[in-house]
Design an enzyme around this catalytic site. Sequence first.
Site, PDB file in Angstrom:
ATOM      1  N   ASN A 299       0.869  -1.179   0.000  1.00 19.01           N
ATOM      2  CA  ASN A 299       0.000   0.000   0.000  1.00 19.01           C
ATOM      3  C   ASN A 299       0.905   1.226   0.000  1.00 19.01           C
ATOM      4  OD1 ASN A 299      -1.795   2.049   0.505  1.00 19.01           O
ATOM      5  ND2 ASN A 299      -2.299   1.397   2.597  1.00 19.01           N
TER       6      ASN A 299
ATOM      7  N   LYS B  28       0.222   4.271  -0.421  1.00 21.63           N
ATOM      8  CA  LYS B  28      -0.405   5.501   0.103  1.00 21.63           C
ATOM      9  C   LYS B  28      -0.121   6.670  -0.853  1.00 21.63           C
ATOM     10  CE  LYS B  28      -0.178   3.413   4.618  1.00 21.63           C
ATOM     11  NZ  LYS B  28      -0.143   3.546   6.056  1.00 21.63           N
TER      12      LYS B  28
ATOM     13  N   GLU C 253      -6.979   4.850   7.521  1.00 23.65           N
ATOM     14  CA  GLU C 253      -6.748   6.275   7.190  1.00 23.65           C
ATOM     15  C   GLU C 253      -7.948   6.845   6.451  1.00 23.65           C
ATOM     16  OE1 GLU C 253      -2.966   5.702   5.293  1.00 23.65           O
ATOM     17  OE2 GLU C 253      -2.069   5.252   7.230  1.00 23.65           O
TER      18      GLU C 253
ATOM     19  N   GLY D 227       2.327   2.519  10.694  1.00 23.80           N
ATOM     20  CA  GLY D 227       3.270   3.623  10.520  1.00 23.80           C
ATOM     21  C   GLY D 227       3.956   4.054  11.804  1.00 23.80           C
TER      22      GLY D 227
ATOM     23  N   HIS E 184      -9.507   1.274   4.462  1.00 23.72           N
ATOM     24  CA  HIS E 184      -8.274   1.462   5.234  1.00 23.72           C
ATOM     25  C   HIS E 184      -8.555   2.427   6.386  1.00 23.72           C
ATOM     26  CE1 HIS E 184      -4.234   2.702   6.337  1.00 23.72           C
ATOM     27  NE2 HIS E 184      -3.814   1.578   5.766  1.00 23.72           N
TER      28      HIS E 184
ATOM     29  N   SER F  72       3.281  -1.833  10.373  1.00 21.27           N
ATOM     30  CA  SER F  72       4.726  -1.887  10.614  1.00 21.27           C
ATOM     31  C   SER F  72       5.320  -3.266  10.326  1.00 21.27           C
ATOM     32  CB  SER F  72       5.071  -1.420  12.032  1.00 21.27           C
ATOM     33  OG  SER F  72       4.668  -0.065  12.210  1.00 21.27           O
TER      34      SER F  72
ATOM     35  N   GLU G 216      -5.500  -4.783  10.515  1.00 21.95           N
ATOM     36  CA  GLU G 216      -4.487  -3.753  10.754  1.00 21.95           C
ATOM     37  C   GLU G 216      -4.816  -2.989  12.037  1.00 21.95           C
ATOM     38  OE1 GLU G 216      -2.368  -2.556   6.839  1.00 21.95           O
ATOM     39  OE2 GLU G 216      -4.140  -1.309   7.079  1.00 21.95           O
TER      40      GLU G 216
HETATM   41  P1  PGA Z   1       2.765   0.496   7.603  1.00 23.21           P
HETATM   42  O1  PGA Z   1       1.309   0.661   6.910  1.00 23.21           O
HETATM   43  O2  PGA Z   1       3.329  -0.810   7.080  1.00 23.21           O
HETATM   44  O3  PGA Z   1       3.544   1.694   7.160  1.00 23.21           O
HETATM   45  O4  PGA Z   1       2.532   0.439   9.074  1.00 23.21           O
HETATM   46  C1  PGA Z   1       0.464  -0.433   6.727  1.00 23.21           C
HETATM   47  C2  PGA Z   1      -0.842   0.052   6.134  1.00 23.21           C
HETATM   48  O5  PGA Z   1      -1.309   1.142   6.502  1.00 23.21           O
HETATM   49  O6  PGA Z   1      -1.444  -0.627   5.273  1.00 23.21           O
END
Ligand code: PGA
Length: 253
Positions: A9, A11, A96, A172, A94, A212, A166
Amino acid sequence: MRKKIIAGNWKMNKTPSQTVTLITSLASFVEDSAADLVVCPPHTALLFASEVLRGTNIALGAQNMHYAENGAYTGEIAANMLLECGVRYVIIGHSERRQYFAETDETVNQKIKTALSASIIPIVCVGESLDQRTAGTTEEIVTTQIERAFQDIPIESASSIVIAYEPIWAIGTGQTATSAQADEVCAIIRKKIANLYDDETAENIRIQYGGSMNEKNAADLLSQPNIDGGLIGGASLSAEKFAEIAQACPAHV
Ligand code: PGA
């Protein structure tokens, strides 16, 4: 045995030309991968990505789409637009998008239905916040998200959907869930799918962990019985790291 699926992903990162560079480099590292691989660049790079992905073992995904077929939705993208760009997967719900763009369990459910009818495989994200985990409501939160996401989805389609667990506190932040924590919630999700559908559907559906995940912790997470892959954010922006995560997938038999 479920085949692992590793999805990147990206982003809001990478222009079209940067996308071509990253995919070209990635493709050379993952030729012998035992997992299904997906990259999800921004919408503006999809068409360029599909050209450079041709003939590779990496599929194309999008990060979002609208549930309507077309119409007056300024700034939005419809399923048939993604299809024509070569998209086979779409990330839906997601955290976000739920947090910053007011996505709800209801819009998630509508988007899943639209994606399925366009033959695009949804990667549906669920997960609890830190407050919810601390309050001991993880199971309730995640199973409710699953129940609402899968509302009125027929059994014939259910097992083609990919679920991404998640935990929001791990995204993140560099704070990964332990493999035991991640596997526990993935098992809860699988049990919920068995309750909503049947044991066979639960056995077949693929559940990723995300938050992460990186080249160092991937092997441990991916060896857990209920974790069928990863949704990778930060580490997917490096061809080497993403390839190492893909290589950490045990071959499926
Ligand atoms: P990250 O993001 O690996 O940077 O923690 C995962 C995601 O949001 O899909």
